[in-house]
Design an enzyme around this catalytic site. Structure first.
Site, PDB file in Angstrom:
ATOM      1  N   ASP A  25      -2.645   2.777  -6.135  1.00  0.00           N
ATOM      2  CA  ASP A  25      -1.602   2.780  -5.102  1.00  0.00           C
ATOM      3  C   ASP A  25      -1.536   1.483  -4.294  1.00  0.00           C
ATOM      4  O   ASP A  25      -0.948   1.456  -3.208  1.00  0.00           O
ATOM      5  CB  ASP A  25      -1.792   3.969  -4.152  1.00  0.00           C
ATOM      6  CG  ASP A  25      -3.125   3.948  -3.420  1.00  0.00           C
ATOM      7  OD1 ASP A  25      -3.973   3.098  -3.749  1.00  0.00           O
ATOM      8  OD2 ASP A  25      -3.306   4.785  -2.516  1.00  0.00           O
ATOM      9  N   GLU A  26      -2.082   0.388  -4.809  1.00  0.00           N
ATOM     10  CA  GLU A  26      -2.040  -0.884  -4.096  1.00  0.00           C
ATOM     11  C   GLU A  26      -1.672  -2.013  -5.053  1.00  0.00           C
ATOM     12  O   GLU A  26      -2.169  -2.072  -6.177  1.00  0.00           O
ATOM     13  CB  GLU A  26      -3.382  -1.184  -3.430  1.00  0.00           C
ATOM     14  CG  GLU A  26      -3.742  -0.218  -2.311  1.00  0.00           C
ATOM     15  CD  GLU A  26      -5.064  -0.567  -1.652  1.00  0.00           C
ATOM     16  OE1 GLU A  26      -5.073  -0.799  -0.431  1.00  0.00           O
ATOM     17  OE2 GLU A  26      -6.076  -0.606  -2.370  1.00  0.00           O
ATOM     18  N   ASP A  69       0.867  -1.181   0.000  1.00  0.00           N
ATOM     19  CA  ASP A  69       0.000   0.000   0.000  1.00  0.00           C
ATOM     20  C   ASP A  69       0.904   1.231   0.000  1.00  0.00           C
ATOM     21  O   ASP A  69       1.581   1.524   0.993  1.00  0.00           O
ATOM     22  CB  ASP A  69      -0.892  -0.034   1.244  1.00  0.00           C
ATOM     23  CG  ASP A  69      -1.933   1.069   1.261  1.00  0.00           C
ATOM     24  OD1 ASP A  69      -1.878   1.938   0.374  1.00  0.00           O
ATOM     25  OD2 ASP A  69      -2.796   1.058   2.151  1.00  0.00           O
TER      26      ASP A  69
END
Length: 400
Positions: A105-106, A10
């Site tokens: 964003d993961e 993350d």
């Protein structure tokens, strides 16, 4: 301990970190990313320096300025963040086994060999952190979660921010997350939390101890059983889901909130959604429009059609629904709008129509025109040729 199978990464304050990477003058300073350049807008991301003052996603620009007088506001540059997302993904895939890009964003990776032990997994995380810093940028940091399945790995990745690394497994569950609320877990909405409360499940230890068959009844779906079994540490593979539809929605900047201007933004969204529909080789048999007003309230309608991927048809349906909206409520300033192409199926599964006439899987003339425009735009740039007037509205608040 273990074996561990999944690593979940993350990125920390990703949008703000990208801006700080590109502009060294912003490093160590509070930064917020905004959807629209206006005092009435909201922050869609904040650096950790800004978060220390209480600024977070959803904080209004006005409140963020009050909480943190020295904050720097920057407009969202979503395409830039996507490029950094792909750069990070490239690094991860070269150093490990990247299986899913979960969001901008993961990331999810599979663990194998030595990395299935705790020492091996934490060593891999350290190596990935160093590689991302060296190859993408020193401001790009992430928190890592290690687990026997994707649910526990994702939860673990949220436990220590920024730049942390935690693990979850049968050996430390549920004690390691007993302090969290039920709706802190991914997939537990307010409605599901209320349903669990009615079943007298008030905390994570109680949910963890639940009979998975009982969870199926609470969820009214096999997903409840899957969720609890994963919470208990069982390896449950992800199920591929059918695409439910293609859509785009947009929070409008102030200069786009006039209903006529919003209507033209809607036409742009229709073109984007129908182009993605064609790229996926699908047709849609339902068009939906949703319009939300600055004064409050939302208007939403949908209409059915012959299964198609023709942009011109969807634009006609879009216009028809706007006419219906105008006649029913006389819209004021529009704060957001969305379009959705639903009831989708593969083009190869479409039946023919004797009245058109149209053979099975054959493209209509309008669909051929739409496909030709896709090819032109792919060669000369997005928007090189359009279906009449529209109003492109780039920015972060765009989904689909």
């Amino acid at each position: 301990m273990g074996p561990f199978r999944i690593l979940y990464l993350d990125m920390n304050s990703f949008f703000a970190s990208v801006e700080q990477q590109l502009n060294p003058g912003l490093r160590g300073r509070p930064v917020a990313i905004t959807a629209v350049d206006s005092e009435s807008g909201a922050c869609v991301a904040a650096s950790y320096e800004a978060k220390a003052f209480g600024v977070k996603t959803g904080t209004s620009v006005r409140d963020a300025r009050r909480l943190c007088p020295g904050i720097t506001f920057l407009p969202s540059r979503h395409r830039l963040y996507v490029r950094f997302n792909l750069a990070v993904a490239d690094v991860l895939d070269r150093h490990a086994e990247l299986t899913h890009i979960r969001s901008v964003d993961e990331f999810q990776l599979a663990l194998s060999g030595e990395a299935r032990s705790l020492a091996g997994a934490t060593g891999l995380v350290a190596g990935l952190k160093a590689a991302v810093a060296a190859e993408v940028g020193i401001c790009l940091r992430f928190s890592a979660g290690i687990g026997p399945n994707h649910l526990l790995a994702k939860i673990a990745g949220k436990l220590e921010k920024p730049d942390g690394c935690r693990w979850l497994g049968p050996e430390n569950m549920p004690e390691a997350i007993a302090h969290l609320s039920l709706d802190d877990l991914p997939g537990i909405s307010e409605a599901m939390k209320a349903r669990l409360y009615r079943a007298r499940i008030f905390d994570i230890p109680s949910l963890h101890a639940l009979d998975p068959r009982h969870a199926r009844l609470i969820w009214r779906s096999v997903e409840g059983e899957r969720f609890v079994r994963m919470l208990q540490g069982m390896e449950i593979p992800l199920i591929a889901t059918e695409r439910g539809g293609f859509g785009n929605s947009k929070v409008l900047a102030p200069e786009y909130r006039d209903p006529v201007r919003a209507y033209h933004v809607g036409r742009w969204l229709v073109e984007k959604a129908s182009a993605r529909l064609r790229r996926d080789g699908r047709v849609a048999a339902r068009f939906s429009l949703q319009v939300s007003f600055l004064s409050g309230g939302t208007w939403a309608r949908n209409v059915s059609c012959f299964p198609t991927q023709d942009t011109a048809i969807f634009l006609r349906l879009h216009r028809a629904l706007w006419v219906r909206l105008w006649r029913s409520v006389r819209p004021g300033a529009v704060i957001s709008l969305g379009v959705h192409l639903g009831d989708v199926d593969l083009l190869t599964a479409r039946q023919g129509d004797l009245l058109l006439p149209l053979a099975p899987t054959e493209l209509t003339r309008g669909e051929q025109v739409s496909k030709a425009l896709d090819q032109i735009n792919a060669r000369f740039g997005d928007g090189a040729i359009r279906f009449g007037l529209n109003a492109p509205h780039p920015g972060f608040f765009e989904r689909g």
